[in-house]
Design an enzyme around this catalytic site. Structure first.
Site, PDB file in Angstrom:
ATOM      1  N   HIS A   1       1.763   4.626  -2.817  1.00  0.00           N
ATOM      2  CA  HIS A   1       1.903   6.073  -2.603  1.00  0.00           C
ATOM      3  C   HIS A   1       3.288   6.549  -3.055  1.00  0.00           C
ATOM      4  O   HIS A   1       3.438   7.589  -3.703  1.00  0.00           O
ATOM      5  CB  HIS A   1       1.737   6.405  -1.117  1.00  0.00           C
TER       6      HIS A   1
ATOM      7  N   GLU B   1      -4.680   7.784  -3.160  1.00  0.00           N
ATOM      8  CA  GLU B   1      -5.208   6.521  -2.637  1.00  0.00           C
ATOM      9  C   GLU B   1      -5.460   5.516  -3.769  1.00  0.00           C
ATOM     10  O   GLU B   1      -5.339   4.308  -3.564  1.00  0.00           O
ATOM     11  CB  GLU B   1      -6.497   6.812  -1.843  1.00  0.00           C
TER      12      GLU B   1
ATOM     13  N   HIS C   1       0.839  -1.201   0.000  1.00  0.00           N
ATOM     14  CA  HIS C   1       0.000   0.000   0.000  1.00  0.00           C
ATOM     15  C   HIS C   1       0.879   1.258   0.000  1.00  0.00           C
ATOM     16  O   HIS C   1       0.719   2.146  -0.835  1.00  0.00           O
ATOM     17  CB  HIS C   1      -0.920  -0.015   1.222  1.00  0.00           C
ATOM     18  N   GLU C   2       1.795   1.337   0.941  1.00  0.00           N
ATOM     19  CA  GLU C   2       2.657   2.526   1.028  1.00  0.00           C
ATOM     20  C   GLU C   2       3.526   2.653  -0.220  1.00  0.00           C
ATOM     21  O   GLU C   2       3.828   3.761  -0.668  1.00  0.00           O
ATOM     22  CB  GLU C   2       3.506   2.481   2.297  1.00  0.00           C
TER      23      GLU C   2
END
Lengths: 500, 500
Positions: free
Chosen positions: A268, A294, A264-265
């Protein structure tokens, strides 16, 4: 005009430096700062943030914008300089519109509200938090009033995170989405549950770390311009386009947490590492919006990381890391386990299929509060009623209900919907990507991500904050943010997993 | 006046924040920053340092000082506020005296000089560096001229690091010291050399780290207000009194390097952790001078860490860490080995007995350059002549001679003597401490350091930068900086080791 532009860029560069420094102070605070440093760190942050604010909202910036705007109007509208003037103007007006006393008042209100919220949550006592939340809502209503006229009182809040987007648009999107997600969850709930017990075993932390690093290196995370550290709450932070750091955390006896937080990170971070170098040290060196940001994190976490082709490629490797835990777990069982759907009370623990419903509940509540149609004292009841309606659950207490999130106590309103919008955008982009890269599934199966990352760089990342979110999505996919692709994605994926 | 004082403290607090932030940027740069971050980090540092300079040298600070000085003159001279005004005035005058163009010129000169020095050193080509060093010397002479009248042209340079100290004082000290150190080394050179081959074996890095941590924890390093990381060049850095970090490095096949670097930096850190909390976020939250700082690092590194009683206590423990390497090495052999004296060409590799001679050579050279009695082009010859005279060695080339140190290429002149003065002060304090704590040797043998640290806190650390170095040494020991105790220390220690 060239020299005026240079002056503006110099000023904006210094503001960017100060914001980068503030981010580093925060990163250090959460990674390596010894406990004793906390009080002074508060001073460092206050001094730097104040300097950044003063410099950015200075009359000098305003005057330069006034002088440069007629000139910028003659540039190609998509040029870096035209967009720089436009985005800087937007942020400048937003930042100068709030009187200093109101800013100070906000700091006071939220400092108290945050500490009382912590107590109220621990004591499961909404009444204690209520007067503080009332102050937050009152402040936010006065804040919105500064930006009148508007179509909807919630618009100025939303605009802080989704520039240019309107409450009516978000409501329309969620009106379409909600019944379909509710129906899907109800259908799933009637099917036999999938097994995920094997995820709850001891998984050596070092091996979790190493496997995660292997995965995100393949994704294309640039270690020369980033690093990974451990924190209690994972986050991504950048101190310039060429220093974009991620953090992660591991739960020793639950596999999913660490890996999917890492991916997830990384989503980003790939966004921020992909911004055009020419936009460095300007307000354009950022994501287009929170939803767009997101969309990238969710894409790498879910559409890639929780997909069957990904695990067709990576599962044998994961089994080499954890033969005792996973040697006898089939790929199919594993894939279904990491995608188990189960309505739950807590947003941050929610799966892909239920997550958006947590968000809708919050968005609707915020809008009603801002409209004055809902009073803070009635929040718990409304919350619990909607939880039952959307997810079929009733919180046993407010700590597991209306008091669960930190956002409101910190004064954050208008933010929640960006999480759900991000999910929608990720699926909308995904359909486009699959059309443009017909072999995408095969590439993912083979651990090849360069075409995917290249596509994202070209279509999304490199533009930074030049485009507003709806503008960007429209250009790339041919329509504004649309819930249909996400619904198709959920139905297809969970239809297969749960045999609907 | 209370409100003026408060205004001044607010401004100084912000300056302190900016300086702390600058230090953190530097710390991160040397510990964790990915390579890609380097260019932007340069921008961050430039912006922050510029803001700190502008804020500190503002007319507002000058005006407040003017207004507060008559009031401060009526306070007790040792009070925090009186000293704050005095020290702030000193720094303010120093900082405002240099015209902005000269500051910019200095940055230009040293940027070139530093990069040319790196090449010149690698190519062993002094002639290449010569014109750049000439510019540095010329700049430094113009710098000194800004502070005229002075007793000696070198005074303003020295004063930057040793406030209030005069060149005449330093020269007098070294005149006494030099012949005695030269004589000692000559005497040692006629004795059989001690063995230190056992130090050059593989020593597991993790174990080196753990043993070092065990030692400095006993010393009293406060981990709640600090941490240790690895860097190529060890240093100590603080971001406030309550966040004082050290770094260290290990050589896998040489034991002394890591441990004594760790204990050295801990000495610096204990000083900064020991400053009175009331002085936080002011210019007084620093060491009294570089020499005083160095006295603390050298004390814990050498007078404690290289002493026989220390190893009488810690050697059995070290042998447990490294049984294969040290199990058969006696305490006496080990103690002598870590204290082996051997004249060498390179300052940073010098032992306790020869170190000061490297410094004297540099100090005398700097003074002659500033006086105009020595030209840069003649430096190599003077250097080599003195090396022969002091240490009995002649460098094979300039890379191992006059080109070895980074300082001059960075514009640093006036700094070197602080290293040697630190050695002298450490021994001078040590005699006083032994008089005040009769059982000190026994305590060190037992690994008890709280009385020693308590003494240093009370007499030295807590005062921060309130006192000038000579003032502090005078108050604590009854005389100004005096070379006699250090000579006594060297003669006693090395007399025993080498059987003189």
């Amino acid at each position: 005009m060239e020299s005026k532009l240079k002056q503006l860029k110099t000023l904006l560069g210094e503001v960017a430096d100060l914001r980068a420094v503030s981010a580093l102070l925060g990163w250090d605070q959460q990674t390596y700062m010894p406990p004793g440093g906390a009080e002074d760190r508060g001073n460092h942050l206050a001094t730097i943030d104040q300097l950044a604010h003063v410099k950015f909202t200075s009359d000098e910036v305003g005057k330069l914008l006034d002088e440069l705007e007629p000139w910028a109007a003659m540039l190609a509208p998509d040029s870096d300089d035209a967009r720089l003037i436009k985005v800087t103007r937007r942020e400048y007006d937003k930042n100068t519109k709030v009187p200093a006393e109101m800013v100070a008042e906000f700091a006071q209100i939220t400092t108290s509200a945050y500490s009382v919220w912590q107590e109220a949550k621990a004591e499961n006592n909404f009444a204690k938090f209520q007067p503080y939340l009332e102050k937050v809502v009152d402040w936010r209503r006065r804040y919105a009033a500064l930006f009148a006229p508007y179509d909807h009182v919630y618009d100025p809040l939303l605009d802080d995170f989704e520039p240019g987007m309107k409450t009516a648009e978000v409501k329309a999107i969620f009106e379409v989405l909600r019944p379909q997600q509710v129906a899907l969850i109800q259908a799933i709930s009637k099917r036999p549950q999938v097994d995920d017990a094997f995820l709850h075993q001891p998984f050596d932390e070092k091996k979790q770390w190493d496997f995660g690093v292997e995965v995100i290196t393949k994704f294309g995370y640039d270690w020369n311009r980033g690093r990974q550290d451990k924190t209690v709450h994972p986050f991504t932070s950048n101190f310039g386009i060429n220093d974009v750091r991620i953090t992660t955390r591991f739960i020793p006896d639950y596999f999913s947490s660490g890996l999917f937080s890492t991916t997830h990170e990384t989503g980003h971070a790939l966004y921020e590492q992909g911004i055009d170098q020419a936009l460095g040290r300007t307000p354009l060196a950022a994501g287009a919006s929170m939803a767009l940001h997101e969309s990238q994190s969710r894409m790498w976490e879910n559409l890639v990381g929780r997909s069957r082709p990904f695990w067709e490629g990576f599962y044998p490797r994961l089994q080499e890391y954890f033969p005792a835990q996973l040697g006898n777990v089939s790929l199919d069982t594993f894939y279904k386990g990491i995608n188990r759907v189960e309505p739950s009370l807590i947003r941050i623990e929610a799966d892909e299929a239920t997550y958006n419903l947590h968000i809708m509940l919050r968005l609707e509540t915020e809008i009603s509060l801002m409209e004055g149609r809902l009073e803070v004292k009635d929040l718990p009841e409304v919350w619990n009623t909607r939880m039952q309606e959307y997810l079929g659950l009733t919180p046993p207490d407010d700590a597991h209900g209306v008091l669960q999130d930190v956002h409101w106590s910190s004064g954050l309103m208008g933010y929640f919907s960006t999480y759900a919008l991000g999910n929608l955008v990720s699926a909308q982009l995904w359909e486009r990507i699959n059309a443009d890269i017909p072999d995408l599934t095969g590439q993912i199966r083979r651990g090849e991500f360069s075409a995917l990352l290249g596509w994202l760089r070209e279509k999304v990342h490199r533009h930074g904050a030049k485009l507003e979110p709806q503008e960007l999505v429209q250009r790339v996919t041919g329509s504004k943010i649309d819930p249909a692709p996400y619904v198709r994605y959920l139905k297809s994926k969970y239809g297969e997993i749960y045999g609907l």
